[in-house]
Design a protein around this motif. Structure first.
Motif, PDB file in Angstrom:
ATOM      1  N   PRO A 112       0.827  -1.215   0.000  1.00  0.00           N
ATOM      2  CA  PRO A 112       0.000   0.000   0.000  1.00  0.00           C
ATOM      3  C   PRO A 112       0.860   1.264   0.000  1.00  0.00           C
ATOM      4  CG  PRO A 112      -0.040  -1.067   2.153  1.00  0.00           C
ATOM      5  CD  PRO A 112       0.719  -1.969   1.235  1.00  0.00           C
ATOM      6  N   ARG A 113       0.309   2.321  -0.557  1.00  0.00           N
ATOM      7  CA  ARG A 113       1.047   3.583  -0.622  1.00  0.00           C
ATOM      8  C   ARG A 113       1.085   4.284   0.734  1.00  0.00           C
ATOM      9  NH1 ARG A 113       1.975   5.464  -5.994  1.00  0.00           N
ATOM     10  NH2 ARG A 113       0.976   4.065  -7.458  1.00  0.00           N
ATOM     11  N   ALA A 114       0.088   4.073   1.541  1.00  0.00           N
ATOM     12  CA  ALA A 114       0.039   4.680   2.872  1.00  0.00           C
ATOM     13  C   ALA A 114      -0.383   3.607   3.871  1.00  0.00           C
ATOM     14  CB  ALA A 114      -0.960   5.826   2.899  1.00  0.00           C
ATOM     15  N   PRO A 115       0.169   3.633   5.060  1.00  0.00           N
ATOM     16  CA  PRO A 115      -0.233   2.635   6.052  1.00  0.00           C
ATOM     17  C   PRO A 115      -1.675   2.872   6.499  1.00  0.00           C
ATOM     18  CG  PRO A 115       1.312   4.203   7.011  1.00  0.00           C
ATOM     19  CD  PRO A 115       1.211   4.512   5.557  1.00  0.00           C
ATOM     20  N   ALA A 116      -2.367   1.796   6.812  1.00  0.00           N
ATOM     21  CA  ALA A 116      -3.753   1.907   7.267  1.00  0.00           C
ATOM     22  C   ALA A 116      -3.843   2.686   8.572  1.00  0.00           C
ATOM     23  CB  ALA A 116      -4.351   0.513   7.446  1.00  0.00           C
ATOM     24  N   GLU A 117      -2.770   2.652   9.350  1.00  0.00           N
ATOM     25  CA  GLU A 117      -2.750   3.350  10.629  1.00  0.00           C
ATOM     26  C   GLU A 117      -2.563   4.860  10.465  1.00  0.00           C
ATOM     27  OE1 GLU A 117      -1.428  -0.782  10.932  1.00  0.00           O
ATOM     28  OE2 GLU A 117      -0.683   0.905   9.784  1.00  0.00           O
ATOM     29  N   GLY A 118      -2.111   5.289   9.287  1.00  0.00           N
ATOM     30  CA  GLY A 118      -1.910   6.705   9.007  1.00  0.00           C
ATOM     31  C   GLY A 118      -0.466   7.121   9.180  1.00  0.00           C
ATOM     32  N   TRP A 119      -0.109   8.197   8.487  1.00  0.00           N
ATOM     33  CA  TRP A 119       1.258   8.701   8.537  1.00  0.00           C
ATOM     34  C   TRP A 119       1.590   9.313   9.897  1.00  0.00           C
ATOM     35  CZ3 TRP A 119       4.542   6.833   5.418  1.00  0.00           C
ATOM     36  CH2 TRP A 119       4.167   6.472   4.122  1.00  0.00           C
TER      37      TRP A 119
ATOM     38  N   ALA B 244       6.110  -5.202   7.585  1.00  0.00           N
ATOM     39  CA  ALA B 244       4.700  -5.341   7.968  1.00  0.00           C
ATOM     40  C   ALA B 244       3.771  -4.992   6.810  1.00  0.00           C
ATOM     41  CB  ALA B 244       4.402  -4.449   9.167  1.00  0.00           C
ATOM     42  N   LYS B 245       4.065  -3.921   6.104  1.00  0.00           N
ATOM     43  CA  LYS B 245       3.180  -3.473   5.035  1.00  0.00           C
ATOM     44  C   LYS B 245       3.343  -4.279   3.749  1.00  0.00           C
ATOM     45  CE  LYS B 245       1.159  -1.117   7.676  1.00  0.00           C
ATOM     46  NZ  LYS B 245      -0.188  -1.531   8.018  1.00  0.00           N
ATOM     47  N   ALA B 246       4.498  -4.924   3.576  1.00  0.00           N
ATOM     48  CA  ALA B 246       4.698  -5.765   2.393  1.00  0.00           C
ATOM     49  C   ALA B 246       4.034  -7.122   2.574  1.00  0.00           C
ATOM     50  CB  ALA B 246       6.180  -5.940   2.113  1.00  0.00           C
ATOM     51  N   GLY B 247       3.602  -7.425   3.793  1.00  0.00           N
ATOM     52  CA  GLY B 247       2.926  -8.695   4.038  1.00  0.00           C
ATOM     53  C   GLY B 247       3.866  -9.867   4.195  1.00  0.00           C
ATOM     54  N   TRP B 248       5.139  -9.600   4.479  1.00  0.00           N
ATOM     55  CA  TRP B 248       6.081 -10.687   4.688  1.00  0.00           C
ATOM     56  C   TRP B 248       5.723 -11.376   5.992  1.00  0.00           C
ATOM     57  CZ3 TRP B 248      10.792  -7.032   3.818  1.00  0.00           C
ATOM     58  CH2 TRP B 248      10.859  -6.694   2.476  1.00  0.00           C
ATOM     59  N   GLY B 249       6.010 -12.629   6.076  1.00  0.00           N
ATOM     60  CA  GLY B 249       5.766 -13.368   7.313  1.00  0.00           C
ATOM     61  C   GLY B 249       6.676 -12.873   8.428  1.00  0.00           C
ATOM     62  N   ARG B 250       6.430 -13.378   9.621  1.00  0.00           N
ATOM     63  CA  ARG B 250       7.214 -12.958  10.781  1.00  0.00           C
ATOM     64  C   ARG B 250       8.697 -13.244  10.596  1.00  0.00           C
ATOM     65  NH1 ARG B 250       5.058 -14.760  16.380  1.00  0.00           N
ATOM     66  NH2 ARG B 250       3.609 -13.156  15.758  1.00  0.00           N
ATOM     67  N   TRP B 251       9.031 -14.507  10.270  1.00  0.00           N
ATOM     68  CA  TRP B 251      10.451 -14.875  10.139  1.00  0.00           C
ATOM     69  C   TRP B 251      11.139 -14.235   8.953  1.00  0.00           C
ATOM     70  CZ3 TRP B 251      12.579 -16.209  14.333  1.00  0.00           C
ATOM     71  CH2 TRP B 251      11.866 -16.904  15.299  1.00  0.00           C
ATOM     72  N   PRO B 252      10.520 -14.217   7.767  1.00  0.00           N
ATOM     73  CA  PRO B 252      11.195 -13.516   6.658  1.00  0.00           C
ATOM     74  C   PRO B 252      11.391 -12.026   6.934  1.00  0.00           C
ATOM     75  CG  PRO B 252       9.490 -14.942   5.793  1.00  0.00           C
ATOM     76  CD  PRO B 252       9.342 -14.951   7.282  1.00  0.00           C
TER      77      PRO B 252
END
Length: 174
Positions: free
Chosen positions: A8-15, A63-71
């Motif tokens: 996403p271009r902006a985090p859901a939590e906000g800048w 977190a925003k790229a959706g990578w898993g915890r370990w990666p």
């Protein structure tokens, strides 16, 4: 391969949240710099805000790229292992140099500290650079944890507590 369209271009939590997490992390890094932990000199730890910012950025991107915890943690740790020695090398060698020279300067001082303690049986060492590297990696890891707690797990209290405890501990020791 990473699909860049999924990020996403902006985090859901906000800048604003990103800015507040960064401010929280930087307050700890600035306190560590101000404490003058290494030989009473500010310049040896002046890179800590950059290390903290790098950790926060790594946690946010993972977190925003959706990578898993370990990666996500592994990629962040690899970047920390590549970037923090460069930052330390730039502090130790103010005249600058190539990337290789900065890595060699940092690595030789850390290896010398390890040999001094482990092999030669000394209780202390004159090589303060190992402590500087450790402080940089600790700042990176704290920033990455805070960003992961806020942006992946949506638990901001964990980030506030981790950084707050580190800040109180730093103030108590100094």
């Amino acid at each position: 391969m990473i699909d860049l369209r999924r990020i996403p271009r902006a985090p859901a939590e906000g800048w604003l949240t990103v800015g507040l997490v960064l401010l929280l992390g930087l307050s700890l890094a600035w306190a560590l710099v101000d404490a003058r932990w290494v030989l009473g000199q500010v310049e040896y730890t002046s890179f800590l805000p950059w290390a903290m910012g790098g950790g926060i950025l790594a946690g946010l991107v993972a977190a925003k790229a959706g990578w898993g915890r370990w990666p996500g943690h592994l990629i962040g740790a690899v970047f920390a292992a590549l970037i923090v020695p460069l930052l330390v090398g730039a502090i130790l060698q103010p005249a600058g140099g190539t990337w290789r020279e900065l890595y060699e300067r940092t690595a030789s001082s850390v290896v010398e500290a390890a040999l001094s303690i482990a092999r030669r049986g000394n209780l202390t060492t004159q090589q303060y650079e190992a402590f500087v590297v450790f402080a940089g990696l600790l700042c990176w890891a704290t920033g990455q944890f805070a960003a992961t707690a806020v942006f992946r797990h949506h638990r901001p209290l964990s980030a506030v507590l981790a950084i707050g405890v580190a800040l109180v501990l730093n103030m108590s020791l100094t």
